[in-house]
Scaffold this motif. Structure first.
Motif, PDB file in Angstrom:
ATOM      1  N   GLY A  21       0.374  -1.413  -0.321  1.00 20.57           N
ATOM      2  CA  GLY A  21      -0.084   0.485   0.119  1.00 20.57           C
ATOM      3  C   GLY A  21       0.682   1.155   0.126  1.00 20.57           C
ATOM      4  O   GLY A  21       1.681   1.226  -0.670  1.00 20.57           O
ATOM      5  N   THR A  22       0.095   2.468   0.662  1.00 18.93           N
ATOM      6  CA  THR A  22       0.734   3.972   0.742  1.00 18.93           C
ATOM      7  C   THR A  22       1.991   4.046   1.292  1.00 18.93           C
ATOM      8  O   THR A  22       1.289   2.982   2.629  1.00 18.93           O
ATOM      9  CB  THR A  22       0.267   4.356   0.647  1.00 18.93           C
ATOM     10  OG1 THR A  22      -1.134   4.729  -0.203  1.00 18.93           O
ATOM     11  CG2 THR A  22       0.158   6.212   0.028  1.00 18.93           C
ATOM     12  N   LEU A  23       3.482   4.052   1.233  1.00 18.75           N
ATOM     13  CA  LEU A  23       3.978   3.987   1.985  1.00 18.75           C
ATOM     14  C   LEU A  23       4.012   5.764   2.925  1.00 18.75           C
ATOM     15  O   LEU A  23       3.373   6.693   2.185  1.00 18.75           O
ATOM     16  CB  LEU A  23       4.938   4.107   1.031  1.00 18.75           C
ATOM     17  CG  LEU A  23       6.060   2.938   0.114  1.00 18.75           C
ATOM     18  CD1 LEU A  23       7.176   2.833  -0.085  1.00 18.75           C
ATOM     19  CD2 LEU A  23       5.237   1.494   1.469  1.00 18.75           C
ATOM     20  N   TYR A  24       5.018   5.625   3.899  1.00 17.62           N
ATOM     21  CA  TYR A  24       4.327   6.538   4.779  1.00 17.62           C
ATOM     22  C   TYR A  24       5.811   7.357   4.402  1.00 17.62           C
ATOM     23  O   TYR A  24       6.875   6.845   4.105  1.00 17.62           O
ATOM     24  CB  TYR A  24       4.278   6.183   7.062  1.00 17.62           C
ATOM     25  CG  TYR A  24       3.406   5.254   6.917  1.00 17.62           C
ATOM     26  CD1 TYR A  24       2.895   5.876   7.091  1.00 17.62           C
ATOM     27  CD2 TYR A  24       3.271   4.213   6.835  1.00 17.62           C
ATOM     28  CE1 TYR A  24       1.284   5.914   7.790  1.00 17.62           C
ATOM     29  CE2 TYR A  24       1.983   3.873   7.014  1.00 17.62           C
ATOM     30  CZ  TYR A  24       0.991   3.957   7.564  1.00 17.62           C
ATOM     31  OH  TYR A  24       0.005   4.048   8.307  1.00 17.62           O
ATOM     32  N   PRO A  25       5.773   8.823   4.971  1.00 14.54           N
ATOM     33  CA  PRO A  25       7.651   9.211   4.508  1.00 14.54           C
ATOM     34  C   PRO A  25       8.515   8.613   5.150  1.00 14.54           C
ATOM     35  O   PRO A  25       8.389   8.403   6.630  1.00 14.54           O
ATOM     36  CB  PRO A  25       6.993  10.709   5.146  1.00 14.54           C
ATOM     37  CG  PRO A  25       5.091  10.819   5.370  1.00 14.54           C
ATOM     38  CD  PRO A  25       4.962   9.878   5.642  1.00 14.54           C
ATOM     39  N   GLY A  26       9.452   8.254   4.572  1.00 14.98           N
ATOM     40  CA  GLY A  26      11.130   8.180   4.996  1.00 14.98           C
ATOM     41  C   GLY A  26      10.484   6.355   4.726  1.00 14.98           C
ATOM     42  O   GLY A  26      11.943   5.600   6.077  1.00 14.98           O
ATOM     43  N   GLU A  27       9.382   6.152   4.793  1.00 18.38           N
ATOM     44  CA  GLU A  27       9.231   4.692   4.762  1.00 18.38           C
ATOM     45  C   GLU A  27       9.754   3.886   3.061  1.00 18.38           C
ATOM     46  O   GLU A  27       8.972   4.797   2.314  1.00 18.38           O
ATOM     47  CB  GLU A  27       8.259   3.945   4.941  1.00 18.38           C
ATOM     48  CG  GLU A  27       7.656   2.570   4.566  1.00 18.38           C
ATOM     49  CD  GLU A  27       6.265   2.228   5.265  1.00 18.38           C
ATOM     50  OE1 GLU A  27       6.293   0.500   5.061  1.00 18.38           O
ATOM     51  OE2 GLU A  27       5.353   2.861   5.045  1.00 18.38           O
ATOM     52  N   SER A  28      10.368   2.756   3.008  1.00 14.12           N
ATOM     53  CA  SER A  28      10.495   2.123   1.491  1.00 14.12           C
ATOM     54  C   SER A  28      10.548   0.786   1.471  1.00 14.12           C
ATOM     55  O   SER A  28      10.019  -0.082   2.744  1.00 14.12           O
ATOM     56  CB  SER A  28      11.816   2.212   1.410  1.00 14.12           C
ATOM     57  OG  SER A  28      13.297   1.327   1.621  1.00 14.12           O
ATOM     58  N   TYR A  29      10.092   0.102   0.781  1.00 14.14           N
ATOM     59  CA  TYR A  29       9.243  -1.688   0.540  1.00 14.14           C
ATOM     60  C   TYR A  29      10.581  -2.661  -0.376  1.00 14.14           C
ATOM     61  O   TYR A  29      10.597  -2.100  -1.759  1.00 14.14           O
ATOM     62  CB  TYR A  29       8.111  -1.587   0.314  1.00 14.14           C
ATOM     63  CG  TYR A  29       7.253  -2.682   0.119  1.00 14.14           C
ATOM     64  CD1 TYR A  29       7.346  -4.157   1.440  1.00 14.14           C
ATOM     65  CD2 TYR A  29       7.776  -3.488  -1.407  1.00 14.14           C
ATOM     66  CE1 TYR A  29       6.722  -5.124   1.704  1.00 14.14           C
ATOM     67  CE2 TYR A  29       7.250  -5.114  -0.651  1.00 14.14           C
ATOM     68  CZ  TYR A  29       6.681  -5.702   0.402  1.00 14.14           C
ATOM     69  OH  TYR A  29       6.126  -6.773   1.301  1.00 14.14           O
ATOM     70  N   VAL A  30      10.575  -3.422   0.530  1.00  9.84           N
ATOM     71  CA  VAL A  30      11.550  -4.490  -0.294  1.00  9.84           C
ATOM     72  C   VAL A  30      10.586  -5.563  -0.388  1.00  9.84           C
ATOM     73  O   VAL A  30      10.579  -6.667   0.562  1.00  9.84           O
ATOM     74  CB  VAL A  30      12.814  -4.543   0.226  1.00  9.84           C
ATOM     75  CG1 VAL A  30      13.926  -6.047  -0.429  1.00  9.84           C
ATOM     76  CG2 VAL A  30      13.643  -3.080   0.084  1.00  9.84           C
ATOM     77  N   GLN A  31      10.342  -6.515  -1.375  1.00  6.64           N
ATOM     78  CA  GLN A  31       9.740  -7.601  -0.907  1.00  6.64           C
ATOM     79  C   GLN A  31      11.043  -8.550  -0.980  1.00  6.64           C
ATOM     80  O   GLN A  31      12.235  -8.822  -1.921  1.00  6.64           O
ATOM     81  CB  GLN A  31       9.319  -7.854  -2.530  1.00  6.64           C
ATOM     82  CG  GLN A  31       8.260  -9.288  -2.521  1.00  6.64           C
ATOM     83  CD  GLN A  31       7.663  -9.632  -3.980  1.00  6.64           C
ATOM     84  OE1 GLN A  31       8.084  -8.848  -5.088  1.00  6.64           O
ATOM     85  NE2 GLN A  31       6.652 -10.505  -3.830  1.00  6.64           N
ATOM     86  N   ALA A  32      10.986  -9.423  -0.354  1.00 10.40           N
ATOM     87  CA  ALA A  32      12.447 -10.137   0.216  1.00 10.40           C
ATOM     88  C   ALA A  32      11.647 -11.621   1.000  1.00 10.40           C
ATOM     89  O   ALA A  32      10.550 -12.029   1.959  1.00 10.40           O
ATOM     90  CB  ALA A  32      13.387  -9.554   1.410  1.00 10.40           C
TER      91      ALA A  32
END
Length: 278
Positions: free
Chosen positions: A38-49
């Motif tokens: 979903g939508t990321l928060y400020p300062g957040e990134s997402y890595v699928q692992a």
């Protein structure tokens, strides 16, 4: 801190941790196996692992100050599934943390590591492991893994034995409830306490009918505010008399104490999936 890593970010509990964790660091790297959270928060990134890959964990954890480990199967499951996700996955997290110079792992352990103890014993943190399922057995392994990596490799850990972190909808939860606000508070104290070494703490709110004693974890500064007693009258009114010889009512692991190994325990709890949407 510069960088925190959150595993299990797509899960129900992970969904409530993402935003507060962004306020404790410059960069939050959230990770899970799903395509999108979903939508990321400020300062957040997402890595699928995938937790079962050490190489993947090394890449995600590189440069992190701490890891908040909520990934893995959150219920009883067949042994091979538990082995890959909850046991090998945990080893990969701690090994990657060690290799990458991470100070601390904050781990979502579970009451089910001690689930066969009786409620009436009001056990403390020095009670021996007494798992109720393969899931609980994996939590025992991870707590011992955390202890080993502190003693031999200097990686600190806080193992939070989380109880009923969901809506209080059944009689058991009046004594075992952990509110989302208290969960966030517990994770924050597990992160910002200056020194923890190897610490075990029960993840439970300030319930009048609490079934465990948390006094030996006072150094964390965890002071829960919420109390399931506000739900007691309504819940008990809708609950038929309980069988006082049924281990599901006697043991702190609840229905996990009676399910066949490999079969879901969550299914008997009526957990509402109220994950936070972004």
């Amino acid at each position: 801190m510069k960088k925190l890593v959150l595993t299990g970010a797509a899960g129900r509990l992970g969904s409530y941790l993402r935003e507060p964790l962004t306020k404790m660091c410059d960069e939050l790297v959230s990770t899970d196996r799903v395509d999108d959270i979903g939508t990321l928060y400020p300062g957040e990134s997402y890595v699928q692992a995938d937790l079962s890959s050490l190489d993947a964990m090394l890449e995600v954890i590189k440069g992190a100050d701490m890891v908040v480990h909520f990934g893995a199967i959150g219920d009883e499951a067949p042994w091979d599934d538990i082995l890959q996700s909850n046991i090998i996955g945990a080893y990969n997290v701690w090994e990657a943390a060690y290799r990458c110079g991470v100070k601390r792992v904050v781990y979502a352990s579970s009451v089910h590591a001690v689930g066969m103890h009786l409620k009436t014993d009001t056990i403390g943190l020095d009670a021996p492991h007494r798992p109720d399922t393969y899931y609980g057995l994996a939590k025992c392994f991870c707590e011992d893994l955390a202890s080993l990596y502190w003693d031999k490799r200097g990686v600190e850990s806080v193992c939070m034995r989380i109880f009923s972190c969901a809506q209080a909808t059944n009689a058991r939860s009046i004594g075992t409830w952990l509110s989302y606000d208290d969960l966030i508070h517990l994770v924050e104290r597990s992160i910002d306490s200056p020194v923890v070494g190897f610490t075990v703490v029960y993840g439970i709110s300030n319930n009048d009918r609490a079934v465990v004693d948390n006094s030996k974890a006072g150094h964390l500064g965890y002071r829960p505010k919420d109390n399931a007693e506000v739900f007691a009258k309504a819940v008990f009114a809708d609950t038929p008399p309980l069988d006082n010889k049924d281990l599901a009512n006697l043991c702190i692991g609840g229905p996990f104490a009676t399910v066949e190994l490999g079969n879901s325990g969550v299914a008997a709890l009526g957990v509402v999936d109220d994950r936070k949407e972004t």
